[in-house]
Design an enzyme around this catalytic site. Sequence first.
Site, PDB file in Angstrom:
ATOM      1  N   GLY A   1      11.148  -1.716   5.310  1.00  0.00           N
ATOM      2  CA  GLY A   1      11.478  -0.368   5.751  1.00  0.00           C
ATOM      3  C   GLY A   1      11.205   0.683   4.702  1.00  0.00           C
ATOM      4  O   GLY A   1      11.913   1.675   4.595  1.00  0.00           O
ATOM      5  N   ALA A   2      10.145   0.452   3.932  1.00  0.00           N
ATOM      6  CA  ALA A   2       9.835   1.339   2.811  1.00  0.00           C
ATOM      7  C   ALA A   2       8.562   2.136   3.008  1.00  0.00           C
ATOM      8  O   ALA A   2       8.212   2.961   2.174  1.00  0.00           O
ATOM      9  CB  ALA A   2       9.724   0.514   1.522  1.00  0.00           C
ATOM     10  N   GLY A   3       7.818   1.880   4.099  1.00  0.00           N
ATOM     11  CA  GLY A   3       6.533   2.530   4.284  1.00  0.00           C
ATOM     12  C   GLY A   3       5.444   1.940   3.417  1.00  0.00           C
ATOM     13  O   GLY A   3       4.440   2.597   3.126  1.00  0.00           O
ATOM     14  N   LEU A   4       5.611   0.676   3.010  1.00  0.00           N
ATOM     15  CA  LEU A   4       4.673   0.031   2.084  1.00  0.00           C
ATOM     16  C   LEU A   4       3.796  -1.030   2.753  1.00  0.00           C
ATOM     17  O   LEU A   4       2.934  -1.616   2.103  1.00  0.00           O
ATOM     18  CB  LEU A   4       5.443  -0.609   0.919  1.00  0.00           C
ATOM     19  CG  LEU A   4       6.267   0.365   0.069  1.00  0.00           C
ATOM     20  CD1 LEU A   4       7.094  -0.400  -0.960  1.00  0.00           C
ATOM     21  CD2 LEU A   4       5.368   1.384  -0.618  1.00  0.00           C
ATOM     22  N   GLY A   5       4.031  -1.308   4.036  1.00  0.00           N
ATOM     23  CA  GLY A   5       3.177  -2.231   4.764  1.00  0.00           C
ATOM     24  C   GLY A   5       3.339  -3.684   4.389  1.00  0.00           C
ATOM     25  O   GLY A   5       2.397  -4.476   4.555  1.00  0.00           O
ATOM     26  N   GLY A   6       4.517  -4.078   3.916  1.00  0.00           N
ATOM     27  CA  GLY A   6       4.699  -5.452   3.460  1.00  0.00           C
ATOM     28  C   GLY A   6       4.441  -6.491   4.535  1.00  0.00           C
ATOM     29  O   GLY A   6       3.739  -7.486   4.290  1.00  0.00           O
TER      30      GLY A   6
ATOM     31  N   SER B   1       2.663  -6.199   7.253  1.00  0.00           N
ATOM     32  CA  SER B   1       1.238  -6.176   7.600  1.00  0.00           C
ATOM     33  C   SER B   1       0.399  -6.876   6.538  1.00  0.00           C
ATOM     34  O   SER B   1      -0.552  -7.594   6.851  1.00  0.00           O
ATOM     35  CB  SER B   1       0.764  -4.728   7.765  1.00  0.00           C
ATOM     36  OG  SER B   1       1.391  -4.110   8.861  1.00  0.00           O
ATOM     37  N   ALA B   2       0.759  -6.661   5.264  1.00  0.00           N
ATOM     38  CA  ALA B   2       0.045  -7.327   4.174  1.00  0.00           C
ATOM     39  C   ALA B   2       0.205  -8.842   4.268  1.00  0.00           C
ATOM     40  O   ALA B   2      -0.769  -9.592   4.121  1.00  0.00           O
ATOM     41  CB  ALA B   2       0.550  -6.827   2.830  1.00  0.00           C
TER      42      ALA B   2
ATOM     43  N   LYS C   1       0.856  -1.188   0.000  1.00  0.00           N
ATOM     44  CA  LYS C   1       0.000   0.000   0.000  1.00  0.00           C
ATOM     45  C   LYS C   1       0.890   1.234   0.000  1.00  0.00           C
ATOM     46  O   LYS C   1       2.072   1.183   0.353  1.00  0.00           O
ATOM     47  CB  LYS C   1      -0.935   0.019   1.218  1.00  0.00           C
ATOM     48  CG  LYS C   1      -0.237  -0.004   2.579  1.00  0.00           C
ATOM     49  CD  LYS C   1       0.275   1.343   3.071  1.00  0.00           C
ATOM     50  CE  LYS C   1       0.971   1.241   4.414  1.00  0.00           C
ATOM     51  NZ  LYS C   1       1.786   2.448   4.730  1.00  0.00           N
TER      52      LYS C   1
ATOM     53  N   ASP D   1      -1.467  -1.068  10.891  1.00  0.00           N
ATOM     54  CA  ASP D   1      -2.086  -0.973   9.566  1.00  0.00           C
ATOM     55  C   ASP D   1      -2.475  -2.335   8.996  1.00  0.00           C
ATOM     56  O   ASP D   1      -2.942  -2.434   7.868  1.00  0.00           O
ATOM     57  CB  ASP D   1      -1.169  -0.231   8.584  1.00  0.00           C
ATOM     58  CG  ASP D   1       0.188  -0.909   8.413  1.00  0.00           C
ATOM     59  OD1 ASP D   1       0.448  -1.920   9.095  1.00  0.00           O
ATOM     60  OD2 ASP D   1       0.992  -0.410   7.610  1.00  0.00           O
TER      61      ASP D   1
END
Length: 268
Positions: A92-97, A99-100, A8, A132
């Site tokens: 560590g990219a702010g992409l929610g990996g 959590s996904a 995301k 998230d």
Amino acid sequence: MITFPNAKINIGLNITHKRTDGYHNLETIFYPVKIKEALEVIESAEMDFETSGIEIPGPANDNLCLQAYQLMRKDHDLPNIKIHLHKNIPIGAGLGGGSADTAFFIKLINDKFEMQLSDEKMESYCRQLGADCAFFIQNKPVYAFNKGDEFEPITLDLSDYHLALVMPPVHVSTAEAYRGVTPKQPKRSLKELIKMPIEEWQSKITNDFEDHILLNHPQIKKVKQDLLSAGALFSMMSGSGASVYGIFKEKVDLSFLEKDNLVFSDIQ
């Protein structure tokens, strides 16, 4: 059984309040994008967790998928399984990996063992594991608030645009990100701002992490400047970084970017 967790992006992010439990209240827009990894589960004599692709730091037993399974086993009679995760979403990219992966794992277990759990029940498991995480159960654009785990549906479709995301070789820790932020109420909520034409977003929608992170990490700042120079209607760091995305009217050639950047094109 196999599933393909997606990432995301955050469109805007306002840190509004420091909570007594150590978390922060915030508001943001979560929008799913097509950067995916693969997650497979099979029944096994013993519990096992394997990974490939991007190396995941920390002990395997700490993985949120395993923690999710232990939560579910408290309420349901579930067998031992073997989990294989092929990691492709940058860490560590702010992409929610992470959590996904967790949310898609819970949905996969629900389907595989015909548990007939509601979205609300699966989201309740998610909320115990990450702020998230619950977003990825329904995996639709939302206005997120409180800790980022409460949602209101929004109408937002970027399929007519071209989204590109760039991950520079930079790590921004969550502690560093929050250390430089002073919580405050925004003058206008993202719920209102997101309704404006995309051409107006750049001057109105902000990410509270950007000011100090871009100052401290010039590589991230340069990526954002490069995307805007290449014609992005809107460019922003996702979450607490370090990835930066751009929304373009037309498909764009980003081969000019420095070669040590990881580039994902057409992720809308």
